[in-house]
Design a protein around this motif. Structure first.
Motif: not given
Length: 329
Positions: A176-180, A182-184, A215-219, A307-308
């Motif tokens: 959850d922290l990573a999602r928060w 990273l912003g993506e 890994r996010t879509r932006s890399g 959920r994410a």
């Protein structure tokens, strides 16, 4: 005044009940727990009453529920509370099954009630400041995020057996922290894991040491490391590295005194465990919930976030078994 029924009188329930009782805009009216003596002791401490789930949810005076009972009760209680029109603050996770989470969140959405999932680390002042700096562009574009989370020791084996495993139980906070931060959304998860702390954990089908790369879509890349053992205390750190610099949130210690002698330079070990380390975050989480519900404002972390994070945990578990990167569901 937001009147609460709390489900759960265990270790985390003690923290939540104390925070409700201390909050000027909240009142603890009922406590529900299958352990009757624990429920009675907690209710007596804060002037509440012990009752049943049916009775509490049928009482129109109850405007909110705080779910701090065992994980296997969360989804059912969320659904029942939502149908009764109560605002809900539920400890993570919603459930250990993504399908069950989806069904539960559908019920909550249909009822239109406020639902906050207890990812309390978002409310830690240091982590919150780090995120504000990130969003404000203090270090340019975020490229590498490193999250370290190590417990001082493993929980009891009885808990391990019903926890859902390290990824769903412990690392879910870090997902959850990573999602928060990273912003993506991460689009790929790679995990490796071992049992190095206690062979009994492995015999129970779990692991106690793990490293995950997102890994996010932006890399942008996030690295998460977890261990069920840190002999020096509760290790909770974040490092954000970007195109224009770096941000760090370090461990909290009892004091900031540093001792320098001819023999060594030393300072206090980190705070012992999550109840001490995140005490302020738990209070801020409750305050956010009470304020948002009473003022009709949007909650900052909801069912979709729960959920994410679980989807990332499931992907990590699959990756650790297959040895291959996995796309989260």
């Amino acid at each position: 005044m937001l009147t609460f029924c709390q489900f759960g009188a265990g270790r985390i329930g003690l923290i939540h009940a104390a925070n409700i009782a201390a909050h000027p805009g909240a009142e603890l009216r009922y406590v529900v727990d299958v352990n009757q003596p624990a429920a009675e002791a907690l209710a007596a401490k804060y002037g509440a009453k012990v009752t049943t789930a049916d009775a509490a949810l049928a009482d129109p005076a109850i405007k909110a529920v705080l779910i701090a009972s065992s994980t296997d009760t969360h989804a059912d209680l969320i659904e029942r509370a939502a149908k009764a029109g109560k605002a809900i603050l539920c400890e993570k996770p919603v459930d250990l099954s993504l399908a069950r989470v989806d069904a539960c969140l559908e019920v909550a959405a249909k009822a239109g009630v406020p639902l906050l999932i207890g990812f309390n680390r978002r409310f830690d002042p240091s982590f919150g400041t780090l995120r504000q700096e990130l969003v404000g562009g203090a270090i340019g574009k975020l490229e590498l995020l490193t999250i370290t989370s190590r417990d001082p020791g493993p929980p009891p084996m009885a808990y391990i057996k019903v926890s859902g495993g390290l990824f769903r139980d412990m690392m879910i906070h870090d997902f959850d922290l990573a999602r928060w931060l990273l912003g993506e959304e991460p689009i790929e998860v790679y995990a490796t894991a071992s049992c190095l702390v206690d062979p009994a954990i492995g015999q129970a089908g779990d692991i106690d040491t793990a490293a995950v790369v997102l890994r996010t879509r932006s890399g942008a890349i996030a690295q998460i490391s977890n261990s069920r053992r840190a002999v020096y205390g509760y290790d909770q750190r974040i490092e954000a590295f970007g195109s224009g610099g770096m941000l760090r949130a370090e461990n909290r210690t009892p004091t900031t005194v540093e001792r320098a002698t001819a023999a060594a330079v030393s300072r206090d070990k980190p705070l012992h465990f999550f109840l001490e380390r995140y005490a302020e975050a738990y209070r801020a989480e409750l305050d956010h919930f009470v304020t948002a519900v009473t003022k009709g404002e949007k909650l900052s972390v909801g069912g979709a976030d729960g959920r994410a994070a679980l989807a990332l945990a499931e992907a990590a578990l699959e990756s650790s078994k297959s040895g291959k990167p996995v796309k989260p569901a």
